[in-house]
Design a protein around this motif. Structure first.
Motif, short mmCIF file in Angstrom:
data_model
loop_
_atom_site.label_atom_id
_atom_site.label_comp_id
_atom_site.label_asym_id
_atom_site.label_seq_id
_atom_site.Cartn_x
_atom_site.Cartn_y
_atom_site.Cartn_z
N LEU A 26 0.83 -1.21 0.00
CA LEU A 26 0.00 0.00 0.00
C LEU A 26 0.86 1.26 0.00
CD1 LEU A 26 -2.80 -1.15 2.46
CD2 LEU A 26 -3.01 -0.81 -0.02
N MET A 27 1.95 1.27 0.75
CA MET A 27 2.84 2.43 0.76
C MET A 27 3.60 2.54 -0.55
SD MET A 27 3.97 5.15 2.05
CE MET A 27 3.25 5.09 3.68
N LEU A 28 3.94 1.42 -1.13
CA LEU A 28 4.66 1.42 -2.40
C LEU A 28 3.86 2.13 -3.49
CD1 LEU A 28 7.33 0.54 -3.62
CD2 LEU A 28 6.32 -1.70 -4.06
N PHE A 29 2.54 2.03 -3.45
CA PHE A 29 1.72 2.77 -4.41
C PHE A 29 1.97 4.27 -4.30
CE2 PHE A 29 -1.23 -1.01 -4.29
CZ PHE A 29 -1.03 -1.38 -5.62
N HIS A 30 2.10 4.77 -3.07
CA HIS A 30 2.41 6.19 -2.86
C HIS A 30 3.78 6.53 -3.46
CE1 HIS A 30 -0.94 7.16 -0.10
NE2 HIS A 30 -0.81 5.90 0.27
N GLY A 31 4.74 5.64 -3.22
CA GLY A 31 6.09 5.86 -3.73
C GLY A 31 6.15 5.81 -5.25
N ILE A 32 5.45 4.87 -5.85
CA ILE A 32 5.42 4.77 -7.31
C ILE A 32 4.80 6.02 -7.91
CG2 ILE A 32 4.37 3.53 -9.25
CD1 ILE A 32 4.79 0.95 -7.56
N HIS A 33 3.78 6.54 -7.26
CA HIS A 33 3.17 7.79 -7.74
C HIS A 33 4.21 8.90 -7.76
CE1 HIS A 33 0.43 11.13 -8.25
NE2 HIS A 33 0.96 11.67 -7.16
N LYS A 34 5.03 8.97 -6.73
CA LYS A 34 6.05 10.03 -6.68
C LYS A 34 7.16 9.79 -7.70
CE LYS A 34 4.80 11.37 -2.07
NZ LYS A 34 3.70 10.44 -1.83
N VAL A 35 7.47 8.54 -7.98
CA VAL A 35 8.46 8.24 -9.01
C VAL A 35 7.93 8.73 -10.36
CG1 VAL A 35 9.54 6.36 -10.31
CG2 VAL A 35 9.53 6.30 -7.81
#
Length: 140
Positions: A26-35
């Motif tokens: 779930l947190m990785l989705f936030h990170g991918i968005h920022k990438v």
């Protein structure tokens, strides 16, 4: 009957795996968005607080690297603490005024940040369990 249910569900290592993988993904989705979208918004929030924008790149550690490490059970405790620290920074940058508020559905104003923060603390206290790509327990 209750003893049988308890016996069937007594799987602490599986519980640790589900907890760390679910919150990490779930947190990785936030990170991918920022990438994909960039960190300009975060850098703007930092600048508004008088902080240098390059600090914003730390979001990639907290929202991409630490979740990946936790998914695989690598340095899980340290990664979970970094994950929780990221939530403290997110709270201070984006939501400090929401601490004493409720949203329109009655949820705490910083509920999502708090859930991630406390999940990170729980993962740090629990560790990865036996389901890890690391055979050496020191690296789990």
């Amino acid at each position: 009957m209750l003893d049988r249910i308890n016996q069937l569900l007594d799987k602490p290592d599986l519980g640790k795996l589900i907890l760390r993988v679910s919150f990490s993904v779930l947190m990785l989705f936030h990170g991918i968005h920022k990438v994909i979208a960039g960190i300009g918004g975060i850098q703007g929030m930092l600048a508004a607080k008088g902080l240098p924008g390059f600090i914003g790149y730390g979001v990639f550690v907290g929202e991409v690297i630490t979740p990946v490490l936790m998914i695989f059970g690598i340095l899980t405790r340290a990664s979970a603490l970094a994950f929780s620290f990221t939530m403290i920074v997110a709270f201070l940058l984006a939501h400090p005024e929401a601490i004493f508020t409720l949203d329109k559905t009655g949820a705490w104003g910083i509920e999502s940040v708090a859930v991630y923060f406390f999940a990170g603390i729980a993962i740090a206290l629990l560790g990865s369990g036996k389901y890890s790509v690391m055979s050496n327990p020191r690296w789990r």
